[in-house]
Scaffold this motif. Structure first.
Motif, mmCIF file in Angstrom:
data_model
loop_
_atom_site.group_PDB
_atom_site.id
_atom_site.type_symbol
_atom_site.label_atom_id
_atom_site.label_comp_id
_atom_site.label_asym_id
_atom_site.label_seq_id
_atom_site.Cartn_x
_atom_site.Cartn_y
_atom_site.Cartn_z
ATOM 1 N N ILE A 129 19.906 3.334 31.149
ATOM 2 C CA ILE A 129 19.254 4.608 31.446
ATOM 3 C C ILE A 129 18.502 4.405 32.750
ATOM 4 C CG2 ILE A 129 17.696 6.407 30.648
ATOM 5 C CD1 ILE A 129 20.146 5.978 28.856
ATOM 6 N N ARG A 130 18.867 5.184 33.759
ATOM 7 C CA ARG A 130 18.254 5.011 35.084
ATOM 8 C C ARG A 130 17.800 6.348 35.641
ATOM 9 N NH1 ARG A 130 22.440 0.594 37.771
ATOM 10 N NH2 ARG A 130 21.783 -1.174 36.497
ATOM 11 N N PHE A 131 16.775 6.249 36.462
ATOM 12 C CA PHE A 131 16.203 7.428 37.100
ATOM 13 C C PHE A 131 16.507 7.368 38.593
ATOM 14 C CE2 PHE A 131 12.497 9.408 39.271
ATOM 15 C CZ PHE A 131 12.710 10.708 38.838
ATOM 16 N N GLY A 132 16.951 8.477 39.147
ATOM 17 C CA GLY A 132 17.223 8.518 40.586
ATOM 18 C C GLY A 132 18.673 8.817 40.865
ATOM 19 N N ARG A 133 19.215 8.152 41.889
ATOM 20 C CA ARG A 133 20.596 8.409 42.314
ATOM 21 C C ARG A 133 21.432 7.154 42.153
ATOM 22 N NH1 ARG A 133 19.202 9.846 48.150
ATOM 23 N NH2 ARG A 133 17.469 8.479 47.598
ATOM 24 N N LEU A 134 22.699 7.343 41.782
ATOM 25 C CA LEU A 134 23.591 6.229 41.536
ATOM 26 C C LEU A 134 24.016 5.576 42.843
ATOM 27 C CD1 LEU A 134 25.292 4.635 39.452
ATOM 28 C CD2 LEU A 134 27.104 6.304 39.840
ATOM 29 N N GLN A 135 23.942 4.237 42.904
ATOM 30 C CA GLN A 135 24.328 3.496 44.096
ATOM 31 C C GLN A 135 25.606 2.684 43.883
ATOM 32 O OE1 GLN A 135 22.614 3.847 46.927
ATOM 33 N NE2 GLN A 135 21.076 5.156 45.978
ATOM 34 N N ASP A 136 25.830 2.169 42.682
ATOM 35 C CA ASP A 136 26.918 1.238 42.405
ATOM 36 C C ASP A 136 28.182 2.007 42.035
ATOM 37 O OD1 ASP A 136 28.596 -0.790 41.571
ATOM 38 O OD2 ASP A 136 27.008 -1.934 40.597
ATOM 39 N N SER A 137 29.225 1.938 42.863
ATOM 40 C CA SER A 137 30.459 2.679 42.621
ATOM 41 C C SER A 137 31.247 2.115 41.443
ATOM 42 C CB SER A 137 31.330 2.667 43.875
ATOM 43 O OG SER A 137 31.698 1.341 44.221
ATOM 44 N N ARG A 138 30.871 0.919 40.950
ATOM 45 C CA ARG A 138 31.549 0.345 39.786
ATOM 46 C C ARG A 138 31.092 1.007 38.500
ATOM 47 N NH1 ARG A 138 29.909 -5.665 39.803
ATOM 48 N NH2 ARG A 138 27.909 -4.632 40.124
ATOM 49 N N LEU A 139 30.099 1.895 38.581
ATOM 50 C CA LEU A 139 29.503 2.482 37.394
ATOM 51 C C LEU A 139 29.796 3.974 37.314
ATOM 52 C CD1 LEU A 139 26.011 0.771 37.649
ATOM 53 C CD2 LEU A 139 27.995 -0.025 36.361
ATOM 54 N N ILE A 140 29.805 4.472 36.093
ATOM 55 C CA ILE A 140 29.932 5.905 35.836
ATOM 56 C C ILE A 140 28.553 6.422 35.458
ATOM 57 C CG2 ILE A 140 30.937 7.650 34.305
ATOM 58 C CD1 ILE A 140 33.353 5.788 34.002
ATOM 59 N N ALA A 141 28.162 7.573 36.009
ATOM 60 C CA ALA A 141 26.852 8.163 35.731
ATOM 61 C C ALA A 141 27.034 9.533 35.093
ATOM 62 C CB ALA A 141 26.034 8.290 37.018
ATOM 63 N N ARG A 142 26.372 9.735 33.947
ATOM 64 C CA ARG A 142 26.380 11.036 33.267
ATOM 65 C C ARG A 142 24.933 11.504 33.157
ATOM 66 N NH1 ARG A 142 31.002 11.283 30.032
ATOM 67 N NH2 ARG A 142 30.491 13.494 29.750
ATOM 68 N N LYS A 143 24.674 12.718 33.602
ATOM 69 C CA LYS A 143 23.290 13.208 33.609
ATOM 70 C C LYS A 143 22.798 13.497 32.196
ATOM 71 C CE LYS A 143 21.855 16.192 36.756
ATOM 72 N NZ LYS A 143 21.571 17.477 37.462
ATOM 73 N N LEU A 144 21.615 12.942 31.885
ATOM 74 C CA LEU A 144 20.953 13.238 30.621
ATOM 75 C C LEU A 144 19.951 14.375 30.781
ATOM 76 C CD1 LEU A 144 20.207 9.759 28.997
ATOM 77 C CD2 LEU A 144 22.001 11.375 28.402
ATOM 78 N N SER A 145 19.161 14.320 31.863
ATOM 79 C CA SER A 145 18.097 15.306 32.015
ATOM 80 C C SER A 145 17.661 15.402 33.471
ATOM 81 C CB SER A 145 16.896 14.912 31.146
ATOM 82 O OG SER A 145 15.815 15.805 31.334
ATOM 83 N N SER A 146 17.558 16.622 33.983
ATOM 84 C CA SER A 146 16.966 16.825 35.308
ATOM 85 C C SER A 146 15.467 16.548 35.218
ATOM 86 C CB SER A 146 17.192 18.259 35.791
ATOM 87 O OG SER A 146 18.564 18.502 35.974
ATOM 88 N N ARG A 147 14.926 15.890 36.250
ATOM 89 C CA ARG A 147 13.510 15.524 36.220
ATOM 90 C C ARG A 147 12.917 15.726 37.606
ATOM 91 N NH1 ARG A 147 12.708 9.775 33.845
ATOM 92 N NH2 ARG A 147 10.619 10.556 33.411
ATOM 93 N N ASN A 148 12.265 16.865 37.790
ATOM 94 C CA ASN A 148 11.646 17.162 39.071
ATOM 95 C C ASN A 148 10.412 16.286 39.284
ATOM 96 O OD1 ASN A 148 13.558 19.129 39.554
ATOM 97 N ND2 ASN A 148 12.326 20.745 38.632
ATOM 98 N N MET A 149 10.071 16.087 40.548
ATOM 99 C CA MET A 149 8.952 15.232 40.908
ATOM 100 C C MET A 149 7.699 16.058 41.178
ATOM 101 S SD MET A 149 10.282 12.227 40.746
ATOM 102 C CE MET A 149 9.099 11.170 41.598
ATOM 103 N N MET A 150 6.545 15.382 41.059
ATOM 104 C CA MET A 150 5.261 15.996 41.395
ATOM 105 C C MET A 150 4.458 15.014 42.234
ATOM 106 S SD MET A 150 3.983 17.757 37.813
ATOM 107 C CE MET A 150 2.817 18.857 38.600
ATOM 108 N N LEU A 151 3.754 15.545 43.223
ATOM 109 C CA LEU A 151 2.784 14.771 43.991
ATOM 110 C C LEU A 151 1.417 15.063 43.383
ATOM 111 C CD1 LEU A 151 3.287 13.002 46.527
ATOM 112 C CD2 LEU A 151 2.366 14.896 47.885
ATOM 113 N N LEU A 152 0.642 14.015 43.074
ATOM 114 C CA LEU A 152 -0.564 14.188 42.268
ATOM 115 C C LEU A 152 -1.745 13.406 42.817
ATOM 116 C CD1 LEU A 152 1.479 13.343 39.118
ATOM 117 C CD2 LEU A 152 0.451 15.596 39.417
ATOM 118 N N ALA A 153 -2.923 13.936 42.579
ATOM 119 C CA ALA A 153 -4.155 13.221 42.912
ATOM 120 C C ALA A 153 -5.260 13.703 41.978
ATOM 121 C CB ALA A 153 -4.547 13.435 44.357
#
Length: 287
Positions: free
Chosen positions: A141-165
């Protein structure tokens, strides 16, 4: 004719003689000897060995691909002939980290185990981006974008980012009107020191500076609440803190919407039934 073929496929699947020997419950020397005898019978080298790794030759790749098809056809033929309903059993090794893995994926996997009690699960909570093939994992289970072409990626959940302070940090911090202003702030790094934002000419990266780095999102949250700097985290992790007013969202109009958590697995001609069923189960649960 068939001698050594199952051992060869085990070596291909596991990526090493020692791991294949462990799975087959034989000695490493037996595996090595069987592979050598198979190559002698075929008159070609299937595996290139070094002290640290093995690699398939071109002939080995072609041979393994055809054998996997034959192996699957044999399994299907036996099941059809016997009228056997497959019962998934055996181990599944999964790697992942973070709150999403612990609080959302792990409970779903527990439900899968209740459905298929003969499957055994090993979850490795490791923030390191492990090599699934080299380290013998079935899924990640990984977050972000797939880099390794040897792997198959199936989306589980969209996860938008927030900038926080925190409110305390913002009282004394320099102005923050655009992502470029982050150069004047201390930023709390969770994964990368290059944060992505929507700008006039598309998505651009901003390199940030930090005196706090952690691969644990809760550690980032605590540092952010303490007023140490600005955090960039997934919305689902930070939402409760924003609702309670403990953290303030910033620059919402610049946030990208292409982040997601992915189910990752190696490209293989033959995926064990138990792994295929878990993939289908997780995709169904999240989608």
């Amino acid at each position: 004719m068939w001698q050594g073929l199952d051992i060869f496929l085990a070596v291909v699947e596991q990526g090493s003689f020692s791991k294949a020997a462990q799975v087959l419950d034989v000695s490493t020397s037996h595996v090595s000897r069987q592979i050598q005898q198979l190559e002698e019978r075929l008159g070609t080298v299937l595996l290139q060995r070094t002290t640290r790794s093995i690699n398939l030759t071109d002939e080995g790749i072609a041979y393994a691909s055809k054998l996997k098809v034959i192996q699957q056809e044999l399994v299907d033929a036996n099941n059809e002939l016997q009228g056997v309903q497959h019962t998934p059993k055996g181990p599944i090794r999964i790697t992942g980290a973070g709150d999403f893995m612990a609080n959302r994926v792990a409970p779903a996997i527990a439900q899968f185990c209740k459905r298929y009690p003969e499957v055994s699960i090993h979850i490795d909570f490791n923030a390191r981006n492990v090599d699934l093939i080299e380290d013998g994992f079935d899924l990640a289970i990984r977050f972000g974008r797939l880099q390794d072409s040897r792997l198959i990626a199936r989306k589980l959940s969209s996860r938008n980012m927030m900038l926080l302070a925190s409110p305390d940090y913002l009282q004394s911090a320099p102005p923050l009107e655009s992502p470029s202003d982050l150069h004047h702030h201390n930023c709390l790094i969770a994964i990368s020191n290059r944060w992505r934002f929507n700008q006039k000419h598309g998505i651009e990266e901003v390199k940030v500076n930090s005196n706090w780095r952690s691969n644990n999102p809760q550690a980032i949250i605590h540092a952010c609440k303490a007023g140490l700097g600005i955090a960039h985290l997934a919305e689902d992790i930070a939402a409760d803190y924003v609702t309670r007013g403990e953290l303030i969202p910033l620059l919402a109009e610049y946030q990208v919407d292409d982040n997601a958590s992915w189910l990752i697995y190696p490209r293989k001609d033959l995926i064990p039934l138990r792994v295929r069923l878990l993939i289908e189960f997780l995709l169904e649960q999240f989608n």
